[in-house]
Scaffold this active site. Structure first.
Site, mmCIF file in Angstrom:
data_model
loop_
_atom_site.group_PDB
_atom_site.id
_atom_site.type_symbol
_atom_site.label_atom_id
_atom_site.label_comp_id
_atom_site.label_asym_id
_atom_site.label_seq_id
_atom_site.Cartn_x
_atom_site.Cartn_y
_atom_site.Cartn_z
ATOM 1 C CB CYS A 67 93.593 61.051 62.538
ATOM 2 S SG CYS A 67 93.542 59.978 63.975
ATOM 3 C CG LEU A 68 90.971 57.565 58.398
ATOM 4 C CD1 LEU A 68 91.043 56.884 57.042
ATOM 5 C CD2 LEU A 68 89.610 58.175 58.617
#
Length: 166
Positions: free
Chosen positions: A119-120
């Site tokens: 998750c970025l």
């Protein structure tokens, strides 16, 4: 850069060359020039990490830079945790950042999407968008994968979700 980036990270990312060729995999004419810039930036980043005794990944392109794979590691409490990672270059690259996958960690943390993609979205993607097309693969590793490992590996170790490879 965002105020949440610490001084050392700003210094390190500031040494990675910004890219000048605005081309993705769909641009057959300029893609080779972009790929050369990507490789030079990666070589520069790897060299600076080694000189600082802070190397933490290996990477290699596949299929003319359309796919990438490597190994990354994080030292926590003097123990090395190593993972395979991979990603495909998005068709809309460099406007869209690569989605980095650590398949063996899939399902072990909430900060991951299906397929083991880290998750970025909250912190990294806005930074990528502001700096596209100057950011490249080395920037994605430095500002995406490295902080993700630093945040998640200690948590995963404490939860007993991961153990070091022997």
């Amino acid at each position: 850069m965002a105020e949440t980036i610490d001084k050392n990270t700003k210094e390190r990312v500031g040494k990675i060359p910004l890219l000048t060729v605005n081309a993705g995999p769909r641009d057959k004419e300029k893609w080779e020039d972009r790929l050369k810039e990507e490789l030079m930036a990666l070589i520069n980043y790897i060299r600076q990490n080694k000189e600082a005794d802070m190397d933490w990944f290996t990477i290699e392109p596949k299929n003319n830079g359309l796919s990438w794979q490597g190994k990354c590691w994080y030292i926590h409490n003097l123990v090395k945790y190593e993972f395979d990672f991979r990603f495909d270059t998005p068709a809309t690259y460099p406007a869209a950042a690569p989605e980095i996958e650590l398949p063996e960690l899939e399902g072990k943390t909430a900060k991951m999407y299906r397929g083991g993609k880290i998750c970025l979205t909250i912190h990294f993607k806005p930074l990528w968008i502001r700096n596209s097309p100057r950011f490249g693969i080395a920037h994605a590793l430095c500002l995406g994968l490295a902080p993700w490992l630093a945040a998640e590996v200690p948590y995963l170790v404490e939860e007993g979700a991961i153990t070091p490879k022997v």
